[in-house]
Design a protein around this motif. Structure first.
Motif, PDB file in Angstrom:
ATOM      1  N   GLY A  73      37.666  37.890  38.797  1.00  0.00           N
ATOM      2  CA  GLY A  73      38.623  37.379  37.533  1.00  0.00           C
ATOM      3  C   GLY A  73      37.825  38.137  36.229  1.00  0.00           C
ATOM      4  O   GLY A  73      38.641  38.662  35.298  1.00  0.00           O
ATOM      5  N   GLN A  74      36.535  37.866  36.157  1.00  0.00           N
ATOM      6  CA  GLN A  74      35.741  38.269  34.882  1.00  0.00           C
ATOM      7  C   GLN A  74      35.824  39.577  34.716  1.00  0.00           C
ATOM      8  O   GLN A  74      35.659  40.325  33.529  1.00  0.00           O
ATOM      9  CB  GLN A  74      34.365  37.911  34.968  1.00  0.00           C
ATOM     10  N   LEU A  75      35.921  40.688  35.801  1.00  0.00           N
ATOM     11  CA  LEU A  75      35.762  41.880  35.790  1.00  0.00           C
ATOM     12  C   LEU A  75      37.135  42.497  35.560  1.00  0.00           C
ATOM     13  O   LEU A  75      37.121  43.867  34.952  1.00  0.00           O
ATOM     14  CB  LEU A  75      35.426  42.486  37.354  1.00  0.00           C
ATOM     15  N   HIS A  76      38.300  41.730  35.364  1.00  0.00           N
ATOM     16  CA  HIS A  76      39.395  42.583  34.968  1.00  0.00           C
ATOM     17  C   HIS A  76      39.294  42.783  33.704  1.00  0.00           C
ATOM     18  O   HIS A  76      38.791  42.292  32.817  1.00  0.00           O
ATOM     19  CB  HIS A  76      40.709  41.444  35.429  1.00  0.00           C
TER      20      HIS A  76
ATOM     21  N   VAL B  85      27.956  51.353  37.652  1.00  0.00           N
ATOM     22  CA  VAL B  85      28.195  50.251  38.588  1.00  0.00           C
ATOM     23  C   VAL B  85      27.658  48.779  37.835  1.00  0.00           C
ATOM     24  O   VAL B  85      26.504  48.799  37.178  1.00  0.00           O
ATOM     25  CB  VAL B  85      27.765  50.600  39.669  1.00  0.00           C
ATOM     26  N   THR B  86      28.651  47.972  37.502  1.00  0.00           N
ATOM     27  CA  THR B  86      28.156  46.532  37.266  1.00  0.00           C
ATOM     28  C   THR B  86      28.184  45.839  38.366  1.00  0.00           C
ATOM     29  O   THR B  86      29.065  45.921  39.096  1.00  0.00           O
ATOM     30  CB  THR B  86      29.329  45.971  36.232  1.00  0.00           C
ATOM     31  N   LEU B  87      27.172  45.228  38.617  1.00  0.00           N
ATOM     32  CA  LEU B  87      26.673  44.485  39.800  1.00  0.00           C
ATOM     33  C   LEU B  87      26.787  42.892  39.365  1.00  0.00           C
ATOM     34  O   LEU B  87      26.104  42.406  38.353  1.00  0.00           O
ATOM     35  CB  LEU B  87      25.282  44.902  40.357  1.00  0.00           C
ATOM     36  N   MET B  88      27.334  42.220  40.455  1.00  0.00           N
ATOM     37  CA  MET B  88      27.388  40.639  40.392  1.00  0.00           C
ATOM     38  C   MET B  88      27.256  40.258  41.751  1.00  0.00           C
ATOM     39  O   MET B  88      27.607  40.561  42.573  1.00  0.00           O
ATOM     40  CB  MET B  88      28.741  40.217  39.688  1.00  0.00           C
ATOM     41  N   ASP B  89      26.319  39.164  41.783  1.00  0.00           N
ATOM     42  CA  ASP B  89      26.032  38.345  42.835  1.00  0.00           C
ATOM     43  C   ASP B  89      26.761  37.004  42.867  1.00  0.00           C
ATOM     44  O   ASP B  89      26.751  36.315  42.068  1.00  0.00           O
ATOM     45  CB  ASP B  89      24.572  38.139  42.630  1.00  0.00           C
TER      46      ASP B  89
ATOM     47  N   SER C  70      31.241  42.653  52.017  1.00  0.00           N
ATOM     48  CA  SER C  70      31.157  41.288  52.824  1.00  0.00           C
ATOM     49  C   SER C  70      31.655  39.963  52.088  1.00  0.00           C
ATOM     50  O   SER C  70      30.955  39.055  52.041  1.00  0.00           O
ATOM     51  CB  SER C  70      29.803  41.265  53.230  1.00  0.00           C
ATOM     52  N   PRO C  71      32.957  39.985  51.582  1.00  0.00           N
ATOM     53  CA  PRO C  71      33.272  39.132  50.712  1.00  0.00           C
ATOM     54  C   PRO C  71      33.478  37.768  51.659  1.00  0.00           C
ATOM     55  O   PRO C  71      33.848  37.910  52.952  1.00  0.00           O
ATOM     56  CB  PRO C  71      34.636  39.434  50.208  1.00  0.00           C
ATOM     57  N   ARG C  72      33.184  36.565  51.221  1.00  0.00           N
ATOM     58  CA  ARG C  72      33.298  35.415  51.950  1.00  0.00           C
ATOM     59  C   ARG C  72      34.858  34.584  51.469  1.00  0.00           C
ATOM     60  O   ARG C  72      35.134  34.019  52.507  1.00  0.00           O
ATOM     61  CB  ARG C  72      32.186  34.457  51.460  1.00  0.00           C
TER      62      ARG C  72
ATOM     63  N   GLY D 197      34.113  30.532  45.989  1.00  0.00           N
ATOM     64  CA  GLY D 197      34.529  30.191  44.696  1.00  0.00           C
ATOM     65  C   GLY D 197      34.011  31.052  43.560  1.00  0.00           C
ATOM     66  O   GLY D 197      34.628  31.361  42.727  1.00  0.00           O
ATOM     67  N   ALA D 198      32.534  31.165  43.566  1.00  0.00           N
ATOM     68  CA  ALA D 198      32.069  32.348  42.503  1.00  0.00           C
ATOM     69  C   ALA D 198      32.626  33.696  42.885  1.00  0.00           C
ATOM     70  O   ALA D 198      32.811  34.455  41.644  1.00  0.00           O
ATOM     71  CB  ALA D 198      30.429  32.097  42.818  1.00  0.00           C
ATOM     72  N   GLU D 199      32.772  34.171  43.742  1.00  0.00           N
ATOM     73  CA  GLU D 199      33.420  35.388  44.285  1.00  0.00           C
ATOM     74  C   GLU D 199      34.548  35.514  43.485  1.00  0.00           C
ATOM     75  O   GLU D 199      34.790  36.493  42.802  1.00  0.00           O
ATOM     76  CB  GLU D 199      33.426  35.560  45.602  1.00  0.00           C
TER      77      GLU D 199
END
Length: 342
Positions: A119-122, A102-106, A132-134, A112-114
């Motif tokens: 996009g970076q993970l594609h 698993v690659t974790l991103m905060d 819980s996306p905002r 906007g960062a979400e």
């Protein structure tokens, strides 16, 4: 597939594992890359033999052969929120069971960062879990595009999700407090962009409406940040009402409420009862310990990974929402209201 050195000094290869198991090298390969195509007993024998021989598949070779990386993405809105680490652990453990990392991103509470992180993970991961996306439903759908994705604690049309329904547990705690004699309750609302905050507020309103004939009334305050400081502000607002019991959006906010009441010499639970939600570790450590609703963290992680695994293998399957239930946990922050002063 890579070769590894066995403790005996021999180099372990896909072929030596196949020879030891009495199967073909292609069967060994499938046991790692497409385990669903290998009979359970054969797969278990291959994996245990490979582990004993010190053999592991080469991820780059696997990605080249299968188009898959065995890597999953997990994007959380705020890693400092105590709800998130247990969820991250549950997701990692469930992912390991299917041979994935698993690659974790905060996203640091930024919609906007979400979408940027998505996009970076594609091209880097086989699939994605969003906790819980905002971001708005439209922004999420555009960012996700065709990447297999599962949401946790959020429902978006045409995306699979797993959610925790706390309505039954909150109603149970409300009934308990009403049974103790509380009649005026406060709803301390969470962030306006939070799907979970809307669901919890709706559940508490529905409970209060059902209890109107019993003399129950509800005061709504907020929205407040899902933070300790947000809780301090909520606690101050609570004291401007006649409410003797309060439902906070989550445990972190509830802890801020407790701190504010203590700072103003208001005793909990004698003068005010406070209920949180999520049952994070902090809820057990604070004084008084917090009455709350426990989320089924392990089941949330397991279900999210199962849904994502199916989505990756079958991109065209219909999206489903799996609903799990929270459990009421009664601790020291709730009690009958103090009798009025003579």
């Amino acid at each position: 597939m890579a070769a590894h050195t066995h403790p005996s000094g021999r180099r372990s290869t896909i072929y030596s594992v196949a020879q030891a198991c009495g199967v073909s090298s292609s069967t060994v390969s499938r046991a790692f890359t497409r385990p669903d195509l290998v009979r359970d007993d054969v797969r278990e024998r291959i994996l245990s033999t490979a582990a004993a021989m010190g053999y592991r598949p080469n991820r780059s070779a696997r990605a080249t052969a299968t188009g898959r990386t065995a890597m999953l993405g997990l994007v959380v809105p705020d890693i400092t929120n105590p709800f998130m680490p247990p969820l991250v652990r549950a997701v990692q453990r469930a992912a390991a069971d299917i041979g994935c990392s698993v690659t974790l991103m905060d996203a640091e509470e930024s919609a906007g960062a979400e979408t940027q992180l998505i996009g970076q993970l594609h091209g880097q991961v086989d699939g994605l879990i969003l906790a819980s996306p905002r971001a708005s439903s439209r922004a999420l759908a555009e960012a996700i595009d065709e990447l297999p994705c599962v949401l946790v604690n959020r429902v978006v049309k045409e995306l699979p999700s797993v959610v925790c329904d706390n309505s039954g547990a909150l109603a149970h705690l409300g009934d308990r407090l009403a049974g103790h004699g509380h009649r005026t309750f406060a709803l301390l609302s969470g962030p306006s962009a939070s799907w979970a905050a809307k669901q919890r507020a709706r559940a508490i309103r529905a409970w209060a409406n059902r209890k109107e004939d019993a003399g129950v009334s509800l005061v709504e305050l907020g929205p407040f940040d899902a933070s300790y400081d947000g809780g301090r502000r909520a606690g101050a607002a609570l004291l401007d009402t006649a409410a003797t019991a309060a439902f906070a959006f989550d445990d972190v906010m509830a802890c801020g409420v407790l701190a504010e009441l203590d700072a103003r010499d208001v005793q909990v639970p004698m003068q005010r009862s406070v209920v949180g939600c999520d049952d994070v570790l902090l809820a057990r450590m604070v004084t008084p310990s917090l009455t709350t609703v426990a989320a089924p963290m392990a089941a949330l992680g397991d279900t999210a990974i199962t849904l994502l695994h199916h989505r990756i293998a079958n991109p065209g399957i219909a999206a489903e929402t799996v609903t799990l239930s929270g459990t009421p946990v009664v601790r020291d922050s709730t009690a009958p209201p103090a009798p009025p002063a003579p």
